[in-house]
Design an enzyme around this catalytic site. Sequence first.
Site, PDB file in Angstrom:
ATOM      1  N   GLU A  83     -46.429  -6.638 -29.665  1.00  0.00           N
ATOM      2  CA  GLU A  83     -47.425  -6.979 -30.687  1.00  0.00           C
ATOM      3  C   GLU A  83     -48.169  -5.733 -31.154  1.00  0.00           C
ATOM      4  OE1 GLU A  83     -48.755  -9.007 -32.655  1.00  0.00           O
ATOM      5  OE2 GLU A  83     -48.284 -11.070 -32.111  1.00  0.00           O
TER       6      GLU A  83
ATOM      7  N   ASN B  42     -55.098 -15.157 -35.847  1.00  0.00           N
ATOM      8  CA  ASN B  42     -54.014 -14.193 -36.045  1.00  0.00           C
ATOM      9  C   ASN B  42     -54.035 -13.665 -37.483  1.00  0.00           C
ATOM     10  OD1 ASN B  42     -51.689 -12.797 -35.086  1.00  0.00           O
ATOM     11  ND2 ASN B  42     -51.040 -14.633 -33.992  1.00  0.00           N
TER      12      ASN B  42
ATOM     13  N   ASP C 207     -47.623 -15.291 -37.775  1.00  0.00           N
ATOM     14  CA  ASP C 207     -48.129 -14.471 -36.672  1.00  0.00           C
ATOM     15  C   ASP C 207     -48.874 -13.286 -37.292  1.00  0.00           C
ATOM     16  OD1 ASP C 207     -48.453 -13.078 -34.171  1.00  0.00           O
ATOM     17  OD2 ASP C 207     -46.705 -14.098 -33.386  1.00  0.00           O
TER      18      ASP C 207
END
Length: 292
Positions: A23, A154, A204
């Site tokens: 991430e 997010n 995301d």
Amino acid sequence: MSGPRIITPETRRLIDFPMQVGESPSWDERTGDLWFVDILAPAAICLHADGRVDRYDMPAAIGCLALCESDRVAVALQTGAHILDPKTGSLKLLCDPDGGRPDSRLNDGKVGPDGHFWVGTRDEAVPQTGNARLYRVAPDGTFSCVAESLKTSNGLAWSRDGRRMYHSDSSLQFLQAFEFDAATGAIGRPQRLRDFTAEEGRPDGGATDAEGFYWSAGVSAGVLNRLSPEGEIVEVYQMPVAAPTMPCFGGAGLRTMYVTSLASDRSGHFQAGTLLAFEAPVAGTPVHRFAL
């Protein structure tokens, strides 16, 4: 009405080690380094311009990181926001905005045009209860809660002029935008831009480009979606991984797209999380640094 343009870019894999939940890719324009995290390892990782890799193991799950003006790195851990000194590996607690709430951890975050670290949380309860929040963290460690009743905060990103903030909820599968005051960090009322289906790609991490479009990692569909300011998916970039998690622009002229992914067996065979890159069709918007 015609659908979005489908594109299969020529990607390259940049690391030779597996990740669990890759991430938060973050480009350092001063050094040419690329930082990112493996949430569950947990670790902050730096891929240097010369190919060397530095890994900083963390004492708790790490949701994201952000570069600082001082060349240190802000890291959002389950135990709070800390400042990492890459030269020594030392960690110093800045604040704990989430206060150790049960079934919660810091998740996606990014520095806004106001020089503050905006970081959201993920509701870890099973089933989720809607306890997730979005915080704004100042360089002096003070903080405020700016949104709540979320499930997985997010997708933070800002328009090039700093007057619009994008934000998504991965679990509730929507994208919203706020008017943004770069001088004060104040946000307006949310504008719902899109509700995604899982087939389109659960939203995301996100990034914005110089033409005013928003890029969303469709983690459930193996794609990056490029959306207009009105929330229309105009291009779909098919990724060679089943679960891309976040895009970021970097490289010369911000014309390289970097994409992290998480481990998945959804494609019928196991794929470890990794870091990919491809040449973007448009330049990205620079990401700000935390003002400390």
